[in-house]
Design an enzyme around this catalytic site. Structure first.
Site, mmCIF file in Angstrom:
data_model
loop_
_atom_site.group_PDB
_atom_site.id
_atom_site.type_symbol
_atom_site.label_atom_id
_atom_site.label_comp_id
_atom_site.label_asym_id
_atom_site.label_seq_id
_atom_site.Cartn_x
_atom_site.Cartn_y
_atom_site.Cartn_z
ATOM 1 N N GLY A 249 0.825 -1.214 0.000
ATOM 2 C CA GLY A 249 0.000 0.000 0.000
ATOM 3 C C GLY A 249 0.860 1.265 0.000
ATOM 4 N N GLU A 375 11.221 -0.136 -6.301
ATOM 5 C CA GLU A 375 9.763 0.041 -6.286
ATOM 6 C C GLU A 375 9.074 -0.928 -7.238
ATOM 7 O OE1 GLU A 375 8.127 1.995 -4.390
ATOM 8 O OE2 GLU A 375 9.471 3.590 -3.746
HETATM 9 P P1 TGC Z 1 0.029 -11.239 -3.702
HETATM 10 O O1 TGC Z 1 -0.407 -12.587 -3.239
HETATM 11 O O2 TGC Z 1 -0.260 -10.824 -5.097
HETATM 12 O O3 TGC Z 1 -0.542 -10.118 -2.718
HETATM 13 C C1 TGC Z 1 -0.440 -10.208 -1.316
HETATM 14 C C2 TGC Z 1 -1.411 -9.234 -0.697
HETATM 15 O O4 TGC Z 1 -1.039 -7.911 -1.046
HETATM 16 C C3 TGC Z 1 -2.118 -7.275 -1.786
HETATM 17 N N1 TGC Z 1 -1.497 -6.419 -2.815
HETATM 18 C C4 TGC Z 1 -1.494 -5.100 -2.736
HETATM 19 N N2 TGC Z 1 -2.042 -4.269 -1.824
HETATM 20 C C5 TGC Z 1 -1.849 -2.953 -2.006
HETATM 21 N N3 TGC Z 1 -1.154 -2.467 -3.061
HETATM 22 C C6 TGC Z 1 -0.593 -3.255 -3.992
HETATM 23 N N4 TGC Z 1 0.110 -2.749 -5.001
HETATM 24 C C7 TGC Z 1 -0.764 -4.653 -3.844
HETATM 25 N N5 TGC Z 1 -0.349 -5.740 -4.562
HETATM 26 C C8 TGC Z 1 -0.828 -6.819 -3.903
HETATM 27 C C9 TGC Z 1 -2.922 -8.408 -2.337
HETATM 28 O O5 TGC Z 1 -4.231 -8.022 -2.611
HETATM 29 C C10 TGC Z 1 -2.837 -9.412 -1.216
HETATM 30 O O6 TGC Z 1 -3.720 -8.975 -0.193
HETATM 31 P P2 TGC Z 1 -4.441 -10.036 0.782
HETATM 32 O O7 TGC Z 1 -5.383 -9.214 1.597
HETATM 33 O O8 TGC Z 1 -5.100 -11.022 -0.119
HETATM 34 O O9 TGC Z 1 -3.334 -10.663 1.601
HETATM 35 O O10 TGC Z 1 1.594 -11.141 -3.374
HETATM 36 P P3 TGC Z 1 2.819 -11.868 -4.033
HETATM 37 O O11 TGC Z 1 3.610 -12.452 -2.897
HETATM 38 O O12 TGC Z 1 2.368 -12.808 -5.130
HETATM 39 O O13 TGC Z 1 3.673 -10.665 -4.665
HETATM 40 C C11 TGC Z 1 3.112 -9.847 -5.640
HETATM 41 C C12 TGC Z 1 4.125 -8.820 -6.208
HETATM 42 C C13 TGC Z 1 5.270 -9.542 -6.906
HETATM 43 C C14 TGC Z 1 3.374 -8.004 -7.224
HETATM 44 C C15 TGC Z 1 4.654 -7.904 -5.148
HETATM 45 O O14 TGC Z 1 5.189 -8.566 -4.100
HETATM 46 C C16 TGC Z 1 5.607 -6.840 -5.656
HETATM 47 O O15 TGC Z 1 5.143 -5.762 -6.000
HETATM 48 N N6 TGC Z 1 6.975 -7.059 -5.704
HETATM 49 C C17 TGC Z 1 7.914 -5.990 -5.954
HETATM 50 C C18 TGC Z 1 8.559 -5.603 -4.647
HETATM 51 C C19 TGC Z 1 8.827 -4.137 -4.551
HETATM 52 O O16 TGC Z 1 8.266 -3.309 -5.246
HETATM 53 N N7 TGC Z 1 9.716 -3.780 -3.643
HETATM 54 C C20 TGC Z 1 10.005 -2.402 -3.401
HETATM 55 C C21 TGC Z 1 10.795 -2.234 -2.126
HETATM 56 S S1 TGC Z 1 10.799 -0.574 -1.538
HETATM 57 C C22 TGC Z 1 11.725 0.267 -2.629
HETATM 58 O O17 TGC Z 1 12.175 -0.199 -3.613
HETATM 59 C C23 TGC Z 1 11.947 1.673 -2.266
HETATM 60 S S2 TGC Z 1 12.970 2.543 -3.347
HETATM 61 C C24 TGC Z 1 12.652 4.065 -2.692
HETATM 62 C C25 TGC Z 1 13.280 5.170 -3.396
HETATM 63 O O18 TGC Z 1 14.486 5.368 -3.166
HETATM 64 O O19 TGC Z 1 12.557 5.879 -4.121
HETATM 65 P P1 FAD Z 2 15.486 -9.725 -7.768
HETATM 66 O O1 FAD Z 2 14.132 -9.782 -7.159
HETATM 67 O O2 FAD Z 2 16.512 -10.739 -7.361
HETATM 68 O O3 FAD Z 2 15.354 -9.678 -9.324
HETATM 69 C C1 FAD Z 2 16.435 -9.972 -10.211
HETATM 70 C C2 FAD Z 2 15.857 -10.042 -11.638
HETATM 71 O O4 FAD Z 2 14.912 -11.109 -11.718
HETATM 72 C C3 FAD Z 2 15.114 -8.762 -12.036
HETATM 73 O O5 FAD Z 2 15.374 -8.468 -13.371
HETATM 74 C C4 FAD Z 2 13.650 -9.142 -11.853
HETATM 75 O O6 FAD Z 2 12.800 -8.393 -12.719
HETATM 76 C C5 FAD Z 2 13.675 -10.621 -12.224
HETATM 77 N N1 FAD Z 2 12.565 -11.355 -11.620
HETATM 78 C C6 FAD Z 2 12.307 -11.548 -10.293
HETATM 79 N N2 FAD Z 2 11.178 -12.248 -10.128
HETATM 80 C C7 FAD Z 2 10.689 -12.496 -11.358
HETATM 81 C C8 FAD Z 2 9.526 -13.152 -11.852
HETATM 82 N N3 FAD Z 2 8.612 -13.689 -11.038
HETATM 83 N N4 FAD Z 2 9.348 -13.220 -13.175
HETATM 84 C C9 FAD Z 2 10.235 -12.651 -14.026
HETATM 85 N N5 FAD Z 2 11.356 -12.017 -13.632
HETATM 86 C C10 FAD Z 2 11.573 -11.939 -12.308
HETATM 87 N N6 FAD Z 2 14.100 -1.546 -0.967
HETATM 88 C C11 FAD Z 2 13.502 -1.162 0.186
HETATM 89 O O7 FAD Z 2 12.824 -1.943 0.858
HETATM 90 N N7 FAD Z 2 13.646 0.127 0.637
HETATM 91 C C12 FAD Z 2 14.381 1.047 -0.044
HETATM 92 O O8 FAD Z 2 14.470 2.217 0.388
HETATM 93 C C13 FAD Z 2 15.030 0.664 -1.240
HETATM 94 N N8 FAD Z 2 15.846 1.539 -1.901
HETATM 95 C C14 FAD Z 2 16.589 1.087 -2.963
HETATM 96 C C15 FAD Z 2 17.564 1.924 -3.519
HETATM 97 C C16 FAD Z 2 18.355 1.470 -4.566
HETATM 98 C C17 FAD Z 2 19.427 2.350 -5.129
HETATM 99 C C18 FAD Z 2 18.139 0.166 -5.113
HETATM 100 C C19 FAD Z 2 18.958 -0.333 -6.268
HETATM 101 C C20 FAD Z 2 17.183 -0.651 -4.562
HETATM 102 C C21 FAD Z 2 16.419 -0.220 -3.469
HETATM 103 N N9 FAD Z 2 15.495 -1.079 -2.837
HETATM 104 C C22 FAD Z 2 14.865 -0.684 -1.685
HETATM 105 C C23 FAD Z 2 15.394 -2.475 -3.256
HETATM 106 C C24 FAD Z 2 14.574 -2.684 -4.527
HETATM 107 O O9 FAD Z 2 13.211 -2.539 -4.278
HETATM 108 C C25 FAD Z 2 14.905 -4.078 -5.053
HETATM 109 O O10 FAD Z 2 16.224 -4.023 -5.580
HETATM 110 C C26 FAD Z 2 13.922 -4.544 -6.109
HETATM 111 O O11 FAD Z 2 12.653 -4.767 -5.554
HETATM 112 C C27 FAD Z 2 14.396 -5.817 -6.821
HETATM 113 O O12 FAD Z 2 14.825 -6.788 -5.912
HETATM 114 P P2 FAD Z 2 16.260 -7.511 -6.113
HETATM 115 O O13 FAD Z 2 17.281 -6.431 -6.277
HETATM 116 O O14 FAD Z 2 16.424 -8.472 -5.012
HETATM 117 O O15 FAD Z 2 16.153 -8.254 -7.492
#
Ligand code: TGC
Ligand code: FAD
Length: 396
Positions: A249, A375
């Site tokens: 969220g 993200e």
């Molecule tokens: P899945 O089974 O699909 O969903 C689990 C529960 O989550 C709900 N949900 C969401 N709720 C709100 N917003 C969304 N976008 C949601 N997407 C899913 C869903 O309805 C379910 O709810 P419930 O009530 O049924 O439990 O989960 P999954 O384990 O299959 O994973 C789905 C997936 C791959 C799409 C998700 O995990 C994902 O988006 N992965 C990417 C991870 C990611 O974005 N990491 C970011 C880390 S933070 C970061 O990068 C900060 S950088 C900051 C900066 O410097 O700008």
């Molecule tokens: P992985 O998940 O290991 O992915 C590796 C590759 O596999 C990618 O190309 C991906 O697309 C692919 N892949 C993975 N799963 C699948 C699939 N199911 N199907 C097809 N392809 C797939 N995280 C935080 O929590 N907080 C932060 O503030 C934050 N800041 C960040 C700042 C920087 C500079 C960076 C680089 C990352 C940051 N992140 C943060 C982490 C970021 O969200 C993760 O790097 C990102 O979600 C990807 O995870 P990973 O690096 O482990 O790659």
């Protein structure tokens, strides 16, 4: 040819007169943010990026222009703005540098938002006003060394010890971690449910080692969060939110900001390339007069215009609470892809000058390699769209 970036002559393209879709307040917010970026960010950002240092002196100004928690209500220190205004602020800041937008995104969308949306009234009052001014800075810990795209697999955990929780585990790639005063951390409880809690710097067993050697987002500080039997007071947990929907969220908020922000980068690269190509003479004429360069510029402005329309519409839907998470994914993915393509072509249009720090393009290009990954990666957002339109989950 005069080197121009330090003077920052940026003029935003508006090929389809989209300004007419903005209110006077939106335009005022935009000009205030743009002026601040020109005055405070552009003159120093290249040097900080080259030194891989976060310019901490920008924190106070970011708070003053309302970049921290623009949509958080005024009573908690936010600016109480709509989502279009929030997008505009992110666009202008990222136009200066993705790392500075990262700092603002994390603070507003990933720290203030969960405290506002999931926190107790006591947590809101304690943290939000100070986070809004930058007096307190926060970070967001979701990603772990072994769980990035699949955060549901996290192993960081809490145990209920009666008087407090005991937190163990580690988070990786955390923006702002090295200097953050507080961290919003996601961990599994003994029942395996994901919970959110607020960890404060100074708690015994909590450390934030800085990540070194990044070629991307060099002006943003990134680090780990390490928890070794950290005692967390019970009042620091978010009481009701459980499961992955808690952190996801928050990501909706930040991904929305990136959709606008990355377009800001695209606009800056286009503007730089257009200006340079009209001034740079080869074979006796400006390179802008060659068809190959015009093709690049024409395609850039076309993609920017399509992207501007997409994020503008998304902003309207989000302000009406009608934007789906899948629509946000599409916009984040599209804007970053457009920006990467434009940055690469713009860099080539500057020839050798394009690889130097005299212009912003190479720094933007390197930054975008983080923006396309964090993200939710480019692939993950495509799969979110794929699942939405087909109804079939291709993640697992
Ligand atoms: P899945 O089974 O699909 O969903 C689990 C529960 O989550 C709900 N949900 C969401 N709720 C709100 N917003 C969304 N976008 C949601 N997407 C899913 C869903 O309805 C379910 O709810 P419930 O009530 O049924 O439990 O989960 P999954 O384990 O299959 O994973 C789905 C997936 C791959 C799409 C998700 O995990 C994902 O988006 N992965 C990417 C991870 C990611 O974005 N990491 C970011 C880390 S933070 C970061 O990068 C900060 S950088 C900051 C900066 O410097 O700008
Ligand atoms: P992985 O998940 O290991 O992915 C590796 C590759 O596999 C990618 O190309 C991906 O697309 C692919 N892949 C993975 N799963 C699948 C699939 N199911 N199907 C097809 N392809 C797939 N995280 C935080 O929590 N907080 C932060 O503030 C934050 N800041 C960040 C700042 C920087 C500079 C960076 C680089 C990352 C940051 N992140 C943060 C982490 C970021 O969200 C993760 O790097 C990102 O979600 C990807 O995870 P990973 O690096 O482990 O790659």
């Amino acid at each position: 040819m005069e080197k121009s970036i330090r003077k920052d002559p940026y003029e935003a393209p508006d090929y389809y007169l989209l300004d007419e879709l903005l209110t006077d307040e939106h335009k005022l917010i935009r000009s205030t943010t743009r002026d601040w970026v020109k005055k405070e960010v552009s003159p120093i950002i290249e040097d900080f990026a080259q030194r891989a240092e976060f310019p901490k002196q920008l924190i106070k100004g970011l708070g003053e222009i309302g970049a921290f928690g623009p949509t958080i209500p005024i009573e908690y220190g936010g600016a109480g703005l709509d989502y279009t205004a929030y997008g505009i602020i992110m666009q202008e800041i990222e136009r200066g540098d993705s790392g500075i937008r990262s700092t603002a995104s994390v603070q507003g969308s990933l720290v203030m938002y969960p405290i506002y949306a999931y926190g107790t009234e006591q947590q809101r009052k304690k943290y939000l006003p100070k986070l809004a001014t930058g007096e307190l800075m926060g970070c967001f810990g979701l990603t772990e060394p072994d769980h990035g795209s699949n955060p549901g697999g996290m192993t960081t955990n809490i145990k209920d010890m009666g008087s407090h929780y005991l937190l163990n585990g580690a988070k990786m790639w955390i923006s702002n971690a090295p200097f953050a005063d507080i961290a919003v951390v996601w961990a599994k409880d003994e029942a395996g449910k994901i919970r959110g809690l607020i960890v404060e710097r100074g708690m015994k067993g909590f450390s934030t080692p800085e990540t070194q050697g990044k070629w991307s987002l060099r002006a943003s500080a990134t680090g780990e969060l390490v928890f070794d039997n950290v005692e967390i007071p019970k009042e620091n947990i978010f009481p009701d939110i459980t499961g992955l929907k808690g952190p996801l969220g928050c990501l909706n908020q930040a991904r929305y900001g990136i959709a606008w922000g990355a377009l800001g980068v695209a606009m800056d690269c286009y503007d730089t390339a257009l200006r340079y190509s009209k001034e740079r003479i080869q074979f006796g004429r400006p390179i802008a007069g060659f068809q190959l360069q015009q093709k690049k510029l024409a395609e850039m402005i076309t993609e920017i215009t399509k992207g501007q329309l997409l994020v503008w519409r998304l902003g309207v839907l989000k302000s009406q609470n009608r934007a789906s998470v899948e629509q946000i994914s599409m916009a984040k993915r599209n804007s970053v892809e457009v920006a990467i393509e434009i940055a690469r072509n713009a860099r080539q249009m500057l020839g050798g000058m394009g690889i130097t720090g005299d212009y912003s393009i190479m720094r933007h290009m390197m930054n975008l390699e983080s923006v396309v990954t964090y993200e939710g990666t480019h692939d993950i957002h495509l799969l979110i769209t794929g699942m939405d339109i087909t109804g079939i989950n291709a993640f697992k």
